[in-house]
Design a protein around this motif. Structure first.
Motif, PDB file in Angstrom:
ATOM      1  N   UNK A 122       2.205  10.985   7.116  1.00 42.21           N
ATOM      2  CA  UNK A 122       2.101   9.713   7.842  1.00 42.21           C
ATOM      3  C   UNK A 122       3.313   9.498   8.740  1.00 42.21           C
ATOM      4  N   UNK A 123       4.508   9.780   8.222  1.00 44.43           N
ATOM      5  CA  UNK A 123       5.715   9.603   9.019  1.00 44.43           C
ATOM      6  C   UNK A 123       5.692  10.509  10.249  1.00 44.43           C
ATOM      7  N   UNK A 124       5.289  11.759  10.056  1.00 50.02           N
ATOM      8  CA  UNK A 124       5.230  12.693  11.180  1.00 50.02           C
ATOM      9  C   UNK A 124       4.197  12.265  12.217  1.00 50.02           C
ATOM     10  N   UNK A 125       3.106  11.635  11.758  1.00 46.82           N
ATOM     11  CA  UNK A 125       2.055  11.196  12.670  1.00 46.82           C
ATOM     12  C   UNK A 125       2.318   9.818  13.272  1.00 46.82           C
ATOM     13  N   UNK A 126       3.366   9.134  12.800  1.00 52.35           N
ATOM     14  CA  UNK A 126       3.632   7.776  13.259  1.00 52.35           C
ATOM     15  C   UNK A 126       2.598   6.778  12.773  1.00 52.35           C
ATOM     16  N   UNK A 127       2.087   7.011  11.562  1.00 50.84           N
ATOM     17  CA  UNK A 127       1.018   6.183  10.996  1.00 50.84           C
ATOM     18  C   UNK A 127       1.553   5.420   9.788  1.00 50.84           C
ATOM     19  N   UNK A 128       1.373   4.104   9.735  1.00 51.21           N
ATOM     20  CA  UNK A 128       1.759   3.366   8.528  1.00 51.21           C
ATOM     21  C   UNK A 128       0.755   3.632   7.408  1.00 51.21           C
ATOM     22  N   UNK A 129       1.187   3.440   6.179  1.00 54.98           N
ATOM     23  CA  UNK A 129       0.249   3.533   5.063  1.00 54.98           C
ATOM     24  C   UNK A 129       0.636   2.504   4.022  1.00 54.98           C
ATOM     25  N   UNK A 130      -0.268   2.254   3.084  1.00 56.18           N
ATOM     26  CA  UNK A 130      -0.028   1.267   2.025  1.00 56.18           C
ATOM     27  C   UNK A 130      -0.641   1.774   0.732  1.00 56.18           C
ATOM     28  N   UNK A 131      -0.027   1.379  -0.370  1.00 54.13           N
ATOM     29  CA  UNK A 131      -0.487   1.850  -1.667  1.00 54.13           C
ATOM     30  C   UNK A 131      -1.548   0.915  -2.236  1.00 54.13           C
ATOM     31  N   UNK A 132      -2.492   1.510  -2.958  1.00 50.67           N
ATOM     32  CA  UNK A 132      -3.533   0.742  -3.634  1.00 50.67           C
ATOM     33  C   UNK A 132      -3.544   1.110  -5.108  1.00 50.67           C
ATOM     34  N   UNK A 133      -3.544   0.089  -5.946  1.00 51.39           N
ATOM     35  CA  UNK A 133      -3.757   0.259  -7.376  1.00 51.39           C
ATOM     36  C   UNK A 133      -4.582  -0.925  -7.853  1.00 51.39           C
ATOM     37  N   UNK A 134      -5.429  -0.718  -8.842  1.00 51.22           N
ATOM     38  CA  UNK A 134      -6.330  -1.779  -9.292  1.00 51.22           C
ATOM     39  C   UNK A 134      -5.625  -2.798 -10.183  1.00 51.22           C
ATOM     40  N   UNK A 135      -6.149  -3.990 -10.215  1.00 52.97           N
ATOM     41  CA  UNK A 135      -5.817  -4.965 -11.234  1.00 52.97           C
ATOM     42  C   UNK A 135      -6.216  -4.382 -12.596  1.00 52.97           C
ATOM     43  N   UNK A 136      -5.377  -4.531 -13.593  1.00 49.64           N
ATOM     44  CA  UNK A 136      -5.648  -3.930 -14.899  1.00 49.64           C
ATOM     45  C   UNK A 136      -6.930  -4.444 -15.546  1.00 49.64           C
ATOM     46  N   UNK A 137      -7.367  -5.629 -15.135  1.00 53.58           N
ATOM     47  CA  UNK A 137      -8.602  -6.192 -15.703  1.00 53.58           C
ATOM     48  C   UNK A 137      -9.836  -5.788 -14.906  1.00 53.58           C
ATOM     49  N   UNK A 138      -9.650  -5.084 -13.780  1.00 52.83           N
ATOM     50  CA  UNK A 138     -10.768  -4.718 -12.908  1.00 52.83           C
ATOM     51  C   UNK A 138     -10.722  -3.205 -12.693  1.00 52.83           C
ATOM     52  N   UNK A 139     -11.335  -2.422 -13.572  1.00 53.08           N
ATOM     53  CA  UNK A 139     -11.256  -0.959 -13.437  1.00 53.08           C
ATOM     54  C   UNK A 139     -11.801  -0.489 -12.092  1.00 53.08           C
ATOM     55  N   UNK A 140     -11.170   0.531 -11.548  1.00 55.33           N
ATOM     56  CA  UNK A 140     -11.587   1.043 -10.243  1.00 55.33           C
ATOM     57  C   UNK A 140     -12.702   2.060 -10.408  1.00 55.33           C
ATOM     58  N   UNK A 141     -13.369   2.360  -9.302  1.00 60.37           N
ATOM     59  CA  UNK A 141     -14.313   3.466  -9.269  1.00 60.37           C
ATOM     60  C   UNK A 141     -13.553   4.769  -9.143  1.00 60.37           C
TER      61      UNK A 141
END
Length: 426
Positions: free
Chosen positions: A357-376
């Motif tokens: 992302x840094x090399x491409x000049x692209x921002x990114x953001x992290x995703x993690x689920x709420x502990x009470x809402x399991x992810x797919x």
């Protein structure tokens, strides 16, 4: 300049979605673009003689394409962007022409996990493939044909206190009215394909919303469309791979693997849990006369970027999200993390993605689920398990995931394509 590029990317994404109402169309539309870019189509049943170049294979509703630079060898490894071509909706059943009380209806089965209410009162097409008695396969797509009408509030005064839909009795769309003996849904599909309906021996036909994607909102910052999960990733990978093929300079084989049936668990011959990717990797390795040791070294030098849409924080339901990690639209693709390996990202993969992302000049953001809402989950853990290569789960943030009409930011698909280009050439 960046905004203009993002808008151009969104316009092209809208066109790709419009030409891809089913997974079979998505693979065919990708193949058409790859043909135009000079890629060579390969037949799985034929002998391959591979050299440096660009290639692709279509298997049912899946497509795998790759660029093999002059500089690679038997131990070079693969940079694979994985995605999927299917989306939740409805699939046509056997004996599909039904109806009652003067209405013609289509018998459908729920495919995957759609938000059922989002499919109500919306014009739909039927699309997919017909197989004739002679074994020939024909893609077909009707004009707007179907609608699942909602019951009027006058007949259900409590509907706004909670809508409950029975999957068997409440989701059969109408497509005509009159004498039921004259209704023929397969005839509609045959006419659209230009074939004789009496020759149809099999079919895989699904619904898709008829409405095209649309840019909207203040500053034209949002994009609404069907099938953003996950054609947004397929399209980004396709754009990036075609761009990379113009100047293949990396130390590895760059590959797009767009599988079918992810929404069902990927367990099919064209799904990520099936043998498609593994078979192609070993056939490519055979072109180098690679030994078992060299193939193992190549896989240890490989990485998969599993690109599948994720969740932006919902302004009306903020409590459903993690309190510290709250992804926004137009803030870059998500790096998806899960302690229980529902996403395959680990620390080494996360650091690598940050670098791309840094090399491409692209921002990114992290995703993690709420502990009470399991992810797919995604194809990421499946690919890591089946092939044994390091895998990083990413994707653009959406609202209304699995709706008939999902929503993203205009910039994020363009950002994903940008980091994908860097990934292929890294």
């Amino acid at each position: 300049m960046a905004q203009a590029a993002a808008m151009a990317h969104i316009a092209d994404l809208a066109e790709y979605v419009a030409t891809s109402p089913s997974s079979y169309h998505a693979a065919a539309s990708a193949a058409k673009r790859l043909d135009a870019a000079g890629f060579t189509a390969l037949d799985e049943s034929s002998e391959w003689h591979l050299a440096a170049g660009s290639y692709y294979v279509v298997r049912d509703g899946a497509v795998i394409a790759w660029v093999q630079p002059e500089t690679v060898s038997a131990t070079s490894g693969f940079h694979i962007l994985g995605a999927h071509t299917d989306s939740p909706g409805f699939k046509l059943k056997p004996k599909p022409t039904t109806g009652s009380n003067g209405w013609w209806q289509a018998g459908v089965e729920v495919y995957g996990g759609p938000l059922l209410n989002s499919w109500l009162d919306r014009e739909l097409v039927l699309a997919g493939r017909l197989v004739l008695r002679d074994g020939s396969v024909h893609l077909t797509q009707t004009d707007p044909l179907l609608r699942i009408p909602q019951l009027a509030i006058h007949l259900d005064r409590q509907v706004n206190e909670g809508l409950t839909l029975d999957r068997q009795t409440h989701t059969n769309p109408v497509f005509g009215a009159g004498d039921l003996a004259e209704a023929d849904i397969l005839g509609e599909l045959a006419t659209a394909a230009g074939v004789d309906s009496s020759q149809i021996a099999g079919y895989d036909i699904l619904t898709a919303p008829a409405q095209r994607g649309e840019v909207f909102g203040h500053g034209k910052n949002f994009f609404a469309s069907s099938r953003l999960d996950n054609l947004s990733s397929v399209h980004a990978g396709l754009i990036a791979l075609i761009d990379y093929a113009r100047n293949p300079h990396g130390r590895h084989i760059a590959m797009l693997a767009a599988f079918d049936h992810e929404e069902l668990g990927s367990e099919s011959r064209s799904g990520a849990a099936g043998p498609f990717l593994e078979e192609l990797v070993f056939r490519i390795q055979a072109s180098f006369n690679a030994s078992t040791d060299q193939t193992a070294r190549a896989l240890s030098n490989s990485v998969c970027l599993s690109a599948d849409a994720g969740h932006a924080v919902h302004p009306n339901y903020p409590e459903r999200h993690d309190p510290a990690n709250r992804p926004q639209v137009n803030a870059g693709p998500l790096l998806k993390i899960n302690a229980n390996q529902r996403y395959a990202t680990d620390a080494i993969g996360a650091a690598a993605f940050a670098g791309w992302c840094e090399a491409a000049g692209v921002p990114y953001q992290e995703f993690v689920s709420n502990n009470r809402v399991p992810c797919g989950s995604t194809i990421g853990p499946l690919t890591a398990t089946r092939i044994g290569i390091r895998t990083v789960d990413v994707g653009i943030p959406l609202l209304s995931m699995h709706s008939a009409r999902e929503m993203c930011g205009v910039d994020d698909p363009w950002y994903l394509a940008g980091v994908s280009k860097e990934f292929f050439g890294a």
